[in-house]
Write a protein that holds these residues in place. Structure first.
Motif, PDB file in Angstrom:
ATOM      1  N   TYR A  70      39.987 -33.913  73.158  1.00 16.38           N
ATOM      2  CA  TYR A  70      39.727 -32.667  73.872  1.00 16.38           C
ATOM      3  C   TYR A  70      38.230 -32.581  74.121  1.00 16.38           C
ATOM      4  CZ  TYR A  70      40.218 -27.709  75.076  1.00 16.38           C
ATOM      5  OH  TYR A  70      40.204 -26.516  75.724  1.00 16.38           O
ATOM      6  N   GLY A  71      37.748 -33.397  75.050  1.00 10.85           N
ATOM      7  CA  GLY A  71      36.311 -33.497  75.320  1.00 10.85           C
ATOM      8  C   GLY A  71      35.733 -32.243  75.934  1.00 10.85           C
ATOM      9  N   GLY A  72      36.552 -31.417  76.598  1.00  7.18           N
ATOM     10  CA  GLY A  72      36.047 -30.210  77.245  1.00  7.18           C
ATOM     11  C   GLY A  72      36.103 -28.988  76.351  1.00  7.18           C
ATOM     12  N   ASN A  73      36.215 -29.172  75.065  1.00  2.13           N
ATOM     13  CA  ASN A  73      36.311 -28.065  74.120  1.00  2.13           C
ATOM     14  C   ASN A  73      35.009 -27.295  74.072  1.00  2.13           C
ATOM     15  OD1 ASN A  73      37.023 -26.328  72.078  1.00  2.13           O
ATOM     16  ND2 ASN A  73      37.317 -27.933  70.543  1.00  2.13           N
ATOM     17  N   ALA A  74      35.100 -25.979  74.226  1.00  4.02           N
ATOM     18  CA  ALA A  74      33.904 -25.128  74.181  1.00  4.02           C
ATOM     19  C   ALA A  74      33.380 -24.997  72.763  1.00  4.02           C
ATOM     20  CB  ALA A  74      34.233 -23.765  74.762  1.00  4.02           C
ATOM     21  N   LYS A  75      34.231 -25.153  71.770  1.00  2.00           N
ATOM     22  CA  LYS A  75      33.836 -25.044  70.370  1.00  2.00           C
ATOM     23  C   LYS A  75      34.170 -26.384  69.685  1.00  2.00           C
ATOM     24  CE  LYS A  75      34.727 -20.141  70.346  1.00  2.00           C
ATOM     25  NZ  LYS A  75      35.520 -19.062  69.818  1.00  2.00           N
TER      26      LYS A  75
END
Length: 78
Positions: A70-75
């Motif tokens: 999940y490379g686009g995870n904000a956290k």
């Protein structure tokens, strides 16, 4: 304690198989074979210890690979 004693508890099993064959006790032969099949590697290790322990390739190796799914995870700490 059973892990340590298992090879020595299985030692009479080949003798029991030979005696059952000699006496033609086919049920005993079948039971001995069923018990001896999974126990054979344990017995062979007791009677003929491995000589490859000193070889370099016989040492266990570990390989670890990670990938961020999940490379686009904000956290990212979660």
């Amino acid at each position: 304690m059973l892990n340590v004693a298992t090879p020595y508890l299985l030692l009479p099993l080949p003798l029991a198989l030979l005696m059952a064959l000699e006496l033609r006790r086919w049920l005993s032969v079948a039971l001995s074979v069923v018990l001896l099949a999974p126990g054979a590697p344990i017995l062979l290790d007791v009677w003929m210890p491995s000589f490859s322990d000193d070889l370099e390739f016989s040492k266990p190796a570990i390989t670890v690979m990670t990938y961020n799914l999940y490379g686009g995870n904000a956290k990212p700490n979660r």
